[in-house]
Motif scaffolding. Structure first.
Motif, PDB file in Angstrom:
ATOM      1  N   LYS A 162       0.801  -1.160   0.008  1.00 30.58           N
ATOM      2  CA  LYS A 162      -0.028  -0.177   0.131  1.00 30.58           C
ATOM      3  C   LYS A 162       0.892   1.349  -0.056  1.00 30.58           C
ATOM      4  O   LYS A 162       0.591   2.189  -0.662  1.00 30.58           O
ATOM      5  CB  LYS A 162      -0.933  -0.099   1.132  1.00 30.58           C
ATOM      6  CG  LYS A 162      -1.905  -0.860   1.205  1.00 30.58           C
ATOM      7  CD  LYS A 162      -3.288  -0.360   0.852  1.00 30.58           C
ATOM      8  CE  LYS A 162      -4.387  -1.736   0.832  1.00 30.58           C
ATOM      9  NZ  LYS A 162      -5.614  -1.231   0.581  1.00 30.58           N
ATOM     10  N   ALA A 163       1.821   1.179   0.903  1.00 32.10           N
ATOM     11  CA  ALA A 163       2.730   2.427   0.973  1.00 32.10           C
ATOM     12  C   ALA A 163       3.382   2.730  -0.489  1.00 32.10           C
ATOM     13  O   ALA A 163       3.609   3.670  -0.842  1.00 32.10           O
ATOM     14  CB  ALA A 163       3.935   2.286   1.911  1.00 32.10           C
ATOM     15  N   GLU A 188       2.116   1.868  -3.377  1.00 28.25           N
ATOM     16  CA  GLU A 188       1.093   2.477  -4.305  1.00 28.25           C
ATOM     17  C   GLU A 188       0.849   3.818  -4.055  1.00 28.25           C
ATOM     18  O   GLU A 188       0.865   4.862  -4.862  1.00 28.25           O
ATOM     19  CB  GLU A 188      -0.251   1.760  -4.181  1.00 28.25           C
ATOM     20  CG  GLU A 188      -0.232   0.019  -4.531  1.00 28.25           C
ATOM     21  CD  GLU A 188      -1.380  -0.401  -4.340  1.00 28.25           C
ATOM     22  OE1 GLU A 188      -2.362   0.169  -3.556  1.00 28.25           O
ATOM     23  OE2 GLU A 188      -1.632  -1.713  -4.390  1.00 28.25           O
ATOM     24  N   ARG A 189       0.905   4.282  -2.560  1.00 39.40           N
ATOM     25  CA  ARG A 189       0.856   5.912  -2.362  1.00 39.40           C
ATOM     26  C   ARG A 189       1.948   6.322  -3.030  1.00 39.40           C
ATOM     27  O   ARG A 189       1.800   7.589  -3.538  1.00 39.40           O
ATOM     28  CB  ARG A 189       0.639   5.821  -0.907  1.00 39.40           C
ATOM     29  CG  ARG A 189      -0.632   5.484  -0.239  1.00 39.40           C
ATOM     30  CD  ARG A 189      -0.733   5.965   1.103  1.00 39.40           C
ATOM     31  NE  ARG A 189       0.114   5.461   1.877  1.00 39.40           N
ATOM     32  CZ  ARG A 189      -0.137   4.482   2.744  1.00 39.40           C
ATOM     33  NH1 ARG A 189      -1.151   3.487   2.468  1.00 39.40           N
ATOM     34  NH2 ARG A 189       0.833   3.668   3.364  1.00 39.40           N
ATOM     35  N   LEU A 201       1.406   7.120  -6.803  1.00 43.32           N
ATOM     36  CA  LEU A 201       0.602   8.030  -7.055  1.00 43.32           C
ATOM     37  C   LEU A 201       0.901   9.510  -6.792  1.00 43.32           C
ATOM     38  O   LEU A 201       0.822  10.517  -7.453  1.00 43.32           O
ATOM     39  CB  LEU A 201      -0.779   7.823  -6.023  1.00 43.32           C
ATOM     40  CG  LEU A 201      -1.463   6.526  -6.491  1.00 43.32           C
ATOM     41  CD1 LEU A 201      -2.629   6.255  -5.618  1.00 43.32           C
ATOM     42  CD2 LEU A 201      -2.232   6.789  -7.998  1.00 43.32           C
ATOM     43  N   LEU A 202       1.617   9.498  -5.657  1.00 45.35           N
ATOM     44  CA  LEU A 202       2.279  11.025  -5.335  1.00 45.35           C
ATOM     45  C   LEU A 202       3.294  11.412  -6.327  1.00 45.35           C
ATOM     46  O   LEU A 202       3.428  12.485  -6.682  1.00 45.35           O
ATOM     47  CB  LEU A 202       2.864  10.831  -3.897  1.00 45.35           C
ATOM     48  CG  LEU A 202       3.601  12.207  -3.369  1.00 45.35           C
ATOM     49  CD1 LEU A 202       2.302  13.181  -3.165  1.00 45.35           C
ATOM     50  CD2 LEU A 202       4.449  11.916  -1.986  1.00 45.35           C
TER      51      LEU A 202
END
Length: 140
Positions: free
Chosen positions: A98-99, A101-102, A105-106
């Motif tokens: 998840k990190a 993926e974040r 995106l950032l």
């Protein structure tokens, strides 16, 4: 009966002191034990006599199938009684799925913002140059 060579806490609050003991794996940490094999005082300096272990009794219990905990195995390895394999987990420090993926995106959002800023700057620059007079030849 599964035997463990482990630490049993003694000492007062904020002043830890541990006994190295052989105990049944099902007994509580500070509860009943079979035999005390040594001690560890973590408050002493590292170059001092922090760990005291009866090597003969430890070898005896190891030969009878007692399993040392990780911390006790470190002490036994330093004393040369037992061998502790070095652990290596190179992926432990990596961020989770998840990190990651974040972060992706950032990064994409930052790239898009940078591209938009660059294109708007170029548009503003072109608009300003259109209204200026351009002199092609120097004055003589």
């Amino acid at each position: 009966m599964a035997l463990k060579i482990r630490l049993a806490r003694a000492g007062s609050k904020k002043r830890p002191y541990y006994h190295v003991v052989v105990a049944d794996a099902r007994s509580p940490r500070d509860g009943r034990f079979i035999e005390a094999l040594g001690s560890w005082n973590p408050l002493l300096p590292k170059d001092g006599e922090r760990v005291k272990v009866d090597a003969d009794r430890v070898k005896h219990w190891l030969s009878h199938g007692a399993q040392p905990t990780d911390r006790v195995l470190r002490f036994l390895d330093e004393a040369g009684i037992a061998k502790r394999e070095a652990r290596s987990n190179p992926t432990k420090a990596l961020p989770g799925k998840k990190a990651q993926e974040r972060a992706a995106l950032l990064k994409k959002a930052q790239e898009d913002a940078a591209a938009a800023a660059a294109s708007s700057w170029a548009d503003r620059r072109a608009g300003r140059d259109r209204h200026r007079r351009v002199i092609t030849a120097p004055f003589s």
